[in-house]
Design an enzyme around this catalytic site. Structure first.
Site, short mmCIF file in Angstrom:
data_model
loop_
_atom_site.label_atom_id
_atom_site.label_comp_id
_atom_site.label_asym_id
_atom_site.label_seq_id
_atom_site.Cartn_x
_atom_site.Cartn_y
_atom_site.Cartn_z
N TYR A 293 13.19 4.47 5.62
CA TYR A 293 14.19 3.39 5.49
C TYR A 293 14.87 3.14 6.84
O TYR A 293 15.12 2.00 7.22
CB TYR A 293 15.26 3.76 4.46
CG TYR A 293 14.77 3.63 3.04
CD1 TYR A 293 14.91 2.44 2.33
CD2 TYR A 293 14.16 4.70 2.40
CE1 TYR A 293 14.45 2.32 1.04
CE2 TYR A 293 13.69 4.59 1.10
CZ TYR A 293 13.84 3.40 0.43
OH TYR A 293 13.38 3.27 -0.85
N LYS B 56 6.60 2.34 -1.29
CA LYS B 56 6.63 2.95 0.04
C LYS B 56 6.63 4.46 -0.12
O LYS B 56 7.09 4.92 -1.18
CB LYS B 56 7.82 2.50 0.87
CG LYS B 56 9.21 2.57 0.24
CD LYS B 56 9.71 3.79 -0.41
CE LYS B 56 9.87 5.06 0.37
NZ LYS B 56 10.34 6.21 -0.49
P1 NAD Z 1 8.34 10.72 -9.87
O1 NAD Z 1 7.97 12.16 -9.72
O2 NAD Z 1 9.57 10.42 -10.61
O3 NAD Z 1 7.14 9.91 -10.56
C1 NAD Z 1 5.80 10.10 -10.19
C2 NAD Z 1 4.90 9.68 -11.32
O4 NAD Z 1 3.55 9.97 -10.96
C3 NAD Z 1 5.16 10.47 -12.63
O5 NAD Z 1 5.09 9.59 -13.70
C4 NAD Z 1 4.02 11.45 -12.70
O6 NAD Z 1 3.66 11.77 -14.04
C5 NAD Z 1 2.90 10.68 -12.02
N1 NAD Z 1 1.87 11.54 -11.45
C6 NAD Z 1 0.54 11.35 -11.58
N2 NAD Z 1 -0.15 12.32 -10.96
C7 NAD Z 1 0.77 13.15 -10.45
C8 NAD Z 1 0.67 14.37 -9.72
N3 NAD Z 1 -0.51 14.90 -9.39
N4 NAD Z 1 1.82 14.97 -9.36
C9 NAD Z 1 3.02 14.43 -9.64
N5 NAD Z 1 3.17 13.29 -10.36
C10 NAD Z 1 2.05 12.67 -10.75
O7 NAD Z 1 8.37 10.11 -8.41
P2 NAD Z 1 9.18 8.83 -7.91
O8 NAD Z 1 10.47 9.26 -7.35
O9 NAD Z 1 9.20 7.80 -8.97
O10 NAD Z 1 8.28 8.36 -6.67
C11 NAD Z 1 7.06 7.65 -6.86
C12 NAD Z 1 6.78 6.80 -5.63
O11 NAD Z 1 7.81 5.84 -5.50
C13 NAD Z 1 6.74 7.58 -4.32
O12 NAD Z 1 5.75 7.05 -3.49
C14 NAD Z 1 8.11 7.33 -3.71
O13 NAD Z 1 8.10 7.35 -2.29
C15 NAD Z 1 8.40 5.94 -4.21
N6 NAD Z 1 9.85 5.71 -4.37
C16 NAD Z 1 10.37 4.54 -3.94
C17 NAD Z 1 11.72 4.30 -4.07
C18 NAD Z 1 12.31 2.99 -3.66
O14 NAD Z 1 13.51 2.84 -3.69
N7 NAD Z 1 11.51 2.01 -3.29
C19 NAD Z 1 12.55 5.28 -4.63
C20 NAD Z 1 11.99 6.45 -5.09
C21 NAD Z 1 10.63 6.65 -4.96
#
Ligand code: NAD
Length: 367
Positions: free
Chosen positions: A213, A129
């Protein structure tokens, strides 16, 4: 046919009860569903941990732009070097028989592209999401998965989480009487270097990220779809973090049966995500409601004999239990050809409401 308010509430409660049936118990299948993890960031880490406890799911491939990071995870999860891909050559996993599905864990604006490419490669898609960053993308994702005959689930983990499920079932049982109003909030004080502050990557601010959420909770708690939504946003012009996305957004929702909700999201303050539901005969609160663990459900209501019940239930399950439940469910759907409880259409609905909220707050979304 016109429904009375009570008939409407019952009809929509029945529909939601079906959506909110307890999570399916995953059947250990001969071969666990193999997942390619696309994007190895923070949430992917939780999900991969969660899969370790799932009887029907396995990490079998990785997609990353960072070879060192991919190699570390490959060693941790026993993924062969031949199943490590980058964003350019990822499509060749079409020929990898160990990849049945993908988990898309990239920044929001990349969800649509990687979902569609995965569907075209014949893989089922579990996408984080928010589903994407606008309604057009959401439709394109749903269509691509339909055309490829693969499943699409949006990773709304609260739909598979026992504290949230118990709140829904108590409300449906009539324990707190007629639901009158809901308050919900979720936010955090964001670091200045987050991609979440870049509109091209995030599509929006805290509403897209964590306010979703609260929005989704008001829908599953009421069992209704919003009839009307109004929002108000404010960003501190002196704070460079909020040049592209909103800092604070508050909104009110009116549901067809008359329930009203009041929600709040921010990137300026740490808020433990919660919901509080006021009924004609009592109340229910989950606080925190949306964290990875440490959830707590409290309620006060009268039972059938008129005796007051005071409920206080801390959830002692530890992270990554929610991610295990989510993987169990999606893999079960893949194994048994069932539609997930949170399909692409669920993500699309939230995207439609988010569009209305941003429009109401005078915020332009990316086309
Ligand atoms: P994060 O920054 O920790 O991870 C993002 C990943 O994408 C990294 O591995 C990064 O290297 C990669 N990536 C590839 N191209 C990129 C770019 N151009 N810029 C930045 N990163 C790039 O982020 P996250 O917190 O893991 O969030 C990722 C997704 O998961 C989002 O859509 C977020 O809304 C969702 N999320 C969901 C939950 C949940 O509880 N369901 C919690 C946190 C995040």
């Amino acid at each position: 046919m016109s429904l009375t308010r009570r008939q409407f509430t019952i009809a929509s409660a029945a529909a939601m009860a079906a959506r909110f049936a307890p999570p399916l118990i995953a059947q250990p299948a001969d071969k666990p569903v193999g997942y390619a993890i696309i994007g190895l960031g923070r949430i992917a880490d939780h999900f991969m941990d969660g899969i370790q406890h799932s009887p029907n799911s396995k990490v079998t491939a990785l997609v990353s732009g960072h070879p060192d990071k991919a190699a570390r995870y490959a060693e941790k999860y026993g993924v062969p070097k031949s199943s490590i891909y980058n964003y350019e050559n990822m499509d060749s996993f079409r020929d990898n028989p160990n990849v049945d599905a993908v988990y898309v864990a990239l920044p929001n604006s990349m969800h649509a592209e990687y979902t569609i490419r995965s569907a075209k490669a014949g893989k089922h898609v579990l996408c984080e999401k928010p589903m994407c960053i606008n309604v057009t993308e959401a439709h394109a994702m749903i269509d691509a998965c339909k055309q490829a005959n693969v499943k699409l689930m949006i990773a709304y983990r609260c739909h598979y989480e026992p504290t949230n499920l118990k709140a829904v079932s108590l409300i449906r049982s009539g324990a707190i009487g007629k639901v009158e109003s809901i308050q919900s909030a979720f936010g955090f004080n964001i670091g200045a270097t987050e991609w979440r502050l870049n509109k091209k990557l995030a599509g929006g601010g805290p509403l897209m990220d964590v306010g979703i959420y609260c929005l989704n909770a008001t829908r599953y708690l009421t069992g209704e779809e919003p009839a009307d939504l109004h929002a108000y946003a404010f960003s501190d012009p002196a704070d460079p973090r909020f040049r592209q996305v909103e800092e604070n957004l508050v909104w009110n929702t009116k549901f067809p049966s008359g329930v009203v909700a009041s929600c709040n999201t921010t990137y300026g303050s740490n808020m433990d995500g919660y919901f509080h539901v006021y009924g004609s005969k009592g109340w229910i609160e989950a606080r925190p409601a949306f964290n990875y663990d440490g959830l707590r459900l409290r309620a006060e209501y009268q039972d059938a004999s008129g005796k007051w019940i005071s409920l206080d239930e801390p959830n002692i399950q530890k992270d990554p239990y929610q991610f295990t439940a989510e993987a169990n469910h999606f893999s079960h759907c893949v194994h048994h050809n069932q539609t997930p409880k949170t399909p692409g259409e669920e993500g699309l609905r939230d995207m439609e409401y988010i569009t209305r909220l941003y429009s109401s707050a005078g915020i332009q979304m990316l086309a």
